[in-house]
Enzyme design. Structure first.
Site, PDB file in Angstrom:
ATOM      1  N   THR A   1     -12.807   1.823 -34.363  1.00 12.00           N
ATOM      2  CA  THR A   1     -11.825   1.256 -33.440  1.00 12.00           C
ATOM      3  C   THR A   1     -10.458   1.215 -34.123  1.00 12.00           C
ATOM      4  OG1 THR A   1     -13.566  -0.073 -32.468  1.00 12.00           O
ATOM      5  CG2 THR A   1     -11.297  -0.771 -32.011  1.00 12.00           C
TER       6      THR A   1
ATOM      7  N   CYS B   1      -1.626   0.181 -59.304  1.00 13.15           N
ATOM      8  CA  CYS B   1      -3.079   0.269 -59.405  1.00 13.15           C
ATOM      9  C   CYS B   1      -3.535   0.244 -60.860  1.00 13.15           C
ATOM     10  CB  CYS B   1      -3.584   1.554 -58.763  1.00 13.15           C
ATOM     11  SG  CYS B   1      -2.833   1.882 -57.195  1.00 13.15           S
TER      12      CYS B   1
ATOM     13  N   HIS C   1       2.561   1.072 -45.885  1.00 17.22           N
ATOM     14  CA  HIS C   1       3.237  -0.021 -46.609  1.00 17.22           C
ATOM     15  C   HIS C   1       4.271   0.458 -47.616  1.00 17.22           C
ATOM     16  CE1 HIS C   1       0.943  -0.195 -50.568  1.00 17.22           C
ATOM     17  NE2 HIS C   1       0.116   0.559 -49.870  1.00 17.22           N
TER      18      HIS C   1
ATOM     19  N   THR D   1      -4.895   6.097 -49.551  1.00 16.06           N
ATOM     20  CA  THR D   1      -6.116   6.424 -50.304  1.00 16.06           C
ATOM     21  C   THR D   1      -7.116   7.150 -49.403  1.00 16.06           C
ATOM     22  OG1 THR D   1      -5.803   4.538 -51.756  1.00 16.06           O
ATOM     23  CG2 THR D   1      -8.044   5.419 -51.612  1.00 16.06           C
TER      24      THR D   1
ATOM     25  N   GLN E   1       4.962   8.593 -51.367  1.00  9.06           N
ATOM     26  CA  GLN E   1       6.206   8.039 -51.909  1.00  9.06           C
ATOM     27  C   GLN E   1       7.459   8.671 -51.292  1.00  9.06           C
ATOM     28  OE1 GLN E   1       6.645   5.454 -53.926  1.00  9.06           O
ATOM     29  NE2 GLN E   1       4.498   5.052 -54.389  1.00  9.06           N
TER      30      GLN E   1
HETATM   31  N1  PLP Z   1      -0.712   7.958 -53.285  1.00  6.52           N
HETATM   32  C1  PLP Z   1       0.374   7.495 -53.916  1.00  6.52           C
HETATM   33  C2  PLP Z   1       1.338   8.462 -54.520  1.00  6.52           C
HETATM   34  C3  PLP Z   1       0.622   6.123 -53.997  1.00  6.52           C
HETATM   35  O1  PLP Z   1       1.707   5.671 -54.626  1.00  6.52           O
HETATM   36  C4  PLP Z   1      -0.317   5.229 -53.406  1.00  6.52           C
HETATM   37  C5  PLP Z   1      -0.145   3.760 -53.532  1.00  6.52           C
HETATM   38  O2  PLP Z   1       0.258   3.240 -54.557  1.00  6.52           O
HETATM   39  C6  PLP Z   1      -1.441   5.754 -52.740  1.00  6.52           C
HETATM   40  C7  PLP Z   1      -1.593   7.134 -52.703  1.00  6.52           C
HETATM   41  C8  PLP Z   1      -2.441   4.878 -52.079  1.00  6.52           C
HETATM   42  O3  PLP Z   1      -1.961   4.387 -50.842  1.00  6.52           O
HETATM   43  P1  PLP Z   1      -2.644   3.118 -50.156  1.00  6.52           P
HETATM   44  O4  PLP Z   1      -2.235   1.915 -50.956  1.00  6.52           O
HETATM   45  O5  PLP Z   1      -2.094   3.091 -48.761  1.00  6.52           O
HETATM   46  O6  PLP Z   1      -4.116   3.356 -50.160  1.00  6.52           O
END
Ligand code: PLP
Length: 388
Positions: free
Chosen positions: A237, A325, A201, A72, A179
């Protein structure tokens, strides 16, 4: 049978080797990497080794890798960083209607700041037409952001083709590769991108750490102001254990990715083909071939996605109805609507995403359980009765 986890697109378990690599940086080697004494420098060396591992995975130079707090932040930084550095040169951003919310909402925010954003449509497979990108570019366009593969439907976009257009027009190209990194082979030069987002992750690294690849020479405003960390691009940091974990995950991905992709593709195809053959009114969402090796997104009409998901959960099977999400919201998925599905079809979708520890026996079990669940739900569905 233990829990069957088929939601690797939402998050992946950290690899045991990743956890092992991270542990010393919580305790023994806990120093601040900006400190000049021994244990600070140990942490700094570990960060630089992790930076190299990520750079090797995506074919970048070490100094083009900037660690962030996740996908994000990388997405936000890419768009806002270019927008705020544009200095009046341009005010137009192009993206697609099926991006992750990290891009869509950043786009909407930038609209409130005086920027104009074009959200390109996709075809029924979720594919962006490069000619649409070409037509949308104006002399005010500063950046195009098209995701490498979609998190819900798995469709892989023609990024290399789009990059030929953005290069010609002298416009930056960003791709959200959250992804795809560690799951399919690519290099930043092969794709021709200037900016690329990664999240730890999603490739068996830890949560709360990611990367923004920034091609040398790209004009970006720093998103976080403060210290000089990350070449002055991202203050704060360092999350040393997280970064070390992501570096280890990148190393493992490089060794195992191709074999794993082949194995998972076979299981994915078995799942898709069997559902389509054995459950009436089922359809595959996304492209049949040009999709992530691990993604099977299916609409099963006259059965509600959330009800299927909850019933599967009771049988120990974890999957999702859309992106993690948005699954808390009752709104139909913006991605499925963009493909042209009506809200009812969108509400009857399930996403199975397979991974490193998915076995054939698990897929067989899902194929045994799912038709039963669908039949039960349909028996209660007034929609199917009125359709008959
Ligand atoms: N972009 C995509 C395509 C994702 O699938 C995700 C997470 O579901 C994100 C961005 C966001 O990543 P993060 O959870 O590390 O903020």
């Amino acid at each position: 049978m233990d829990r069957i986890y088929l939601d690797y697109a939402a998050t992946t378990p950290a690899h045991p080797e990743v956890v092992k690599a991270m542990l010393p940086y919580f305790s023994h080697s806990f120093g601040n990497p900006s400190s000049i004494y021994g244990c600070g420098q140990e942490a700094k060396e570990a960060i630089e080794a992790a930076r190299s591992s990520v750079a090797v995975l995506i074919g970048a130079r070490d100094e083009e890798i900037v660690f962030t707090s996740g996908g994000t932040e990388a997405d936000n930084t890419a768009l806002k960083g270019v927008a705020y550095a544009s200095g009046g040169k341009g005010d137009h951003i192009i993206t697609s209607a099926i991006e992750h919310h990290a891009i869509l909402e950043t786009g909407h925010f930038l609209e409130t700041q005086g920027f104009r954003v074009t959200f390109l449509p996709v075809d029924r497979y979720g594919m962006v037409d490069p000619d649409d990108v070409r037509r949308a570019i104006t002399d005010k366009t500063i950046i195009v952001s098209i995701m490498h593969a979609n998190n819900e439907i798995g469709t892989i976009q023609p990024i290399a083709e789009i990059s030929r257009i953005t290069r010609e027009a002298d416009v930056y190209l960003h791709t959200d590769a959250v992804q795809t990194t560690g799951h399919i082979p690519f290099s930043v030069d092969g794709l021709g991108v200037d900016l690329l987002s990664i999240s730890g992750h999603k490739l068996h690294g830890p949560k709360g750490v990611g990367v923004l690849y920034i091609r040398k020479g790209t004009k970006m405003a720093p998103f976080m102001h403060g210290g000089e960390q990350e070449f002055g691009r991202r203050a704060s940091t360092h999350n040393v254990p997280g970064i070390v974990g992501l570096g280890k995950a990148a190393q493992i991905a490089l060794q195992e990715r191709d074999e794993e992709a082949e194995r998972v593709t076979r299981l994915r195809d078995k799942l898709i083909d069997s559902v389509l053959a054995n459950i009436d009114h089922a359809r595959l969402n996304g492209h049949r071939r040009i999709r992530l090796p691990n993604n099977a997104n299916l609409s099963i009409s006259y059965a509600e996605g959330e009800s299927m998901c909850l019933k599967l959960d009771r049988e120990g099977i974890c999957c999702s109805t859309g992106s993690a999400c948005s699954s808390a919201s009752a709104e139909p998925s913006h991605v499925l609507l963009a493909l042209g599905l009506d809200p009812l079809q969108a509400h009857s979708s399930l996403r199975f995403s397979l991974g490193k520890w998915t076995t054939e026996a698990e897929i067989d079990h899902v194929l045994e359980v799912l038709p039963r669940i669908v039949a039960k739900l349909r028996a209660m569905s007034p929609l199917l009765k009125s359709h008959r």
